[in-house]
Write an enzyme that holds these catalytic residues in place. Structure first.
Site, PDB file in Angstrom:
ATOM      1  N   SER A   1       0.856  -1.193   0.000  1.00 52.48           N
ATOM      2  CA  SER A   1       0.000   0.000   0.000  1.00 52.48           C
ATOM      3  C   SER A   1       0.883   1.231   0.000  1.00 52.48           C
ATOM      4  O   SER A   1       2.030   1.199   0.483  1.00 52.48           O
ATOM      5  CB  SER A   1      -0.886   0.023   1.247  1.00 52.48           C
ATOM      6  OG  SER A   1      -1.564   1.267   1.367  1.00 52.48           O
TER       7      SER A   1
ATOM      8  N   TYR B   1      -2.213  -0.453  10.291  1.00 54.21           N
ATOM      9  CA  TYR B   1      -2.224  -0.670   8.843  1.00 54.21           C
ATOM     10  C   TYR B   1      -0.919  -0.200   8.214  1.00 54.21           C
ATOM     11  O   TYR B   1      -0.291  -0.934   7.427  1.00 54.21           O
ATOM     12  CB  TYR B   1      -3.412   0.067   8.223  1.00 54.21           C
ATOM     13  CG  TYR B   1      -3.592  -0.227   6.752  1.00 54.21           C
ATOM     14  CD1 TYR B   1      -4.172  -1.418   6.334  1.00 54.21           C
ATOM     15  CD2 TYR B   1      -3.185   0.681   5.784  1.00 54.21           C
ATOM     16  CE1 TYR B   1      -4.346  -1.704   4.982  1.00 54.21           C
ATOM     17  CE2 TYR B   1      -3.355   0.418   4.436  1.00 54.21           C
ATOM     18  CZ  TYR B   1      -3.926  -0.781   4.038  1.00 54.21           C
ATOM     19  OH  TYR B   1      -4.078  -1.056   2.705  1.00 54.21           O
TER      20      TYR B   1
ATOM     21  N   ALA C   1       1.988   0.247   9.630  1.00 53.30           N
ATOM     22  CA  ALA C   1       3.106  -0.584  10.085  1.00 53.30           C
ATOM     23  C   ALA C   1       3.118  -1.933   9.366  1.00 53.30           C
ATOM     24  O   ALA C   1       4.176  -2.425   8.947  1.00 53.30           O
ATOM     25  CB  ALA C   1       3.015  -0.793  11.593  1.00 53.30           C
ATOM     26  N   SER C   2       1.934  -2.526   9.215  1.00 51.06           N
ATOM     27  CA  SER C   2       1.877  -3.846   8.572  1.00 51.06           C
ATOM     28  C   SER C   2       2.238  -3.760   7.096  1.00 51.06           C
ATOM     29  O   SER C   2       2.938  -4.629   6.560  1.00 51.06           O
ATOM     30  CB  SER C   2       0.474  -4.454   8.732  1.00 51.06           C
ATOM     31  OG  SER C   2      -0.508  -3.711   8.028  1.00 51.06           O
ATOM     32  N   LYS C   3       1.805  -2.698   6.403  1.00 48.70           N
ATOM     33  CA  LYS C   3       2.097  -2.578   4.979  1.00 48.70           C
ATOM     34  C   LYS C   3       3.557  -2.196   4.735  1.00 48.70           C
ATOM     35  O   LYS C   3       4.155  -2.611   3.731  1.00 48.70           O
ATOM     36  CB  LYS C   3       1.144  -1.569   4.320  1.00 48.70           C
ATOM     37  CG  LYS C   3      -0.295  -2.061   4.231  1.00 48.70           C
ATOM     38  CD  LYS C   3      -0.389  -3.355   3.399  1.00 48.70           C
ATOM     39  CE  LYS C   3      -1.823  -3.769   3.166  1.00 48.70           C
ATOM     40  NZ  LYS C   3      -1.942  -4.954   2.296  1.00 48.70           N
TER      41      LYS C   3
END
Length: 200
Positions: free
Chosen positions: A113, A126, A128-130
């Protein structure tokens, strides 16, 4: 493969004549796709689903979720769920399909993303995860090049998925503000992400 971006990608591959195997927690309705119920958060379930896979020319990891809360208001469950699906799910799927990809000199495509490289307020889990998906993809690209596997991250901007549209309709996403930071002054359509994700 039954969701917004994933569904568009699966449909595009199918339209181009590919054999498509779709994993999702909810089975889709698209005829021609071979559906398997898989929860990518569960390492063992993913491994079991991958056991009988044929040689794979391409794998797309696109399971994703997000929450809209400040870092201080983010619940433990929302944090873990976001990391489990977006990051751990990507890793589980990539790892389990490595051998099938290697046999075909295939391509791993992860759906990251723009939020993996740009800060968005109230989306810490979100983002951090992407960001981790982007780095994971780079790591796998280096490690798996010797196995004949290409690894590519596709990083969409705001895309008109049911999840995003619901946020707009509920007033949680300020569409006008989003568009001021969007060069084309419109949301991306899932079909456009599909076009960028088709293996050539």
């Amino acid at each position: 493969a039954a969701g917004g971006i994933g569904g568009a990608i699966a449909k595009r591959f199918l339209e181009e004549g590919w054999r498509v195997i779709g994993w999702d927690t909810q089975l889709g309705t698209d005829e021609g796709i071979e559906w398997t119920r898989v929860d990518v958060r569960d390492w063992d379930t993913v491994d079991a689903a991958a056991v009988n896979l044929p040689d794979l020319d391409g794998v797309v990891t696109c399971a994703g979720v997000g929450v809209r809360d400040s870092a201080l208001e983010t619940s433990k469950d929302d944090w873990h769920r976001t990391i489990d699906i977006n990051l751990n799910g990507t890793f589980h799927t990539a790892r389990s399909t490595h051998d099938a990809l290697a046999r075909a000199n295939g391509t791993l495509i992860t759906i990251a993303s723009v939020a993996g490289t740009t800060v968005f307020r109230n989306r810490a889990p979100y983002c951090a995860s992407k960001a981790a998906v982007v780095m994971l993809t780079r790591c796998l690209a280096v490690e798996w090049a010797a196995d004949g596997i290409r690894c590519v991250a596709v990083s969409p901007g705001f895309t008109r998925t049911p999840h995003v549209q619901r946020g707009i309709d509920e007033g949680k996403t300020n569409l006008a503000q989003v568009l001021t930071h969007t060069p084309h002054y419109r949301l991306v359509e899932p079909a456009e992400i599909a076009t960028a994700s088709v293996v050539r």
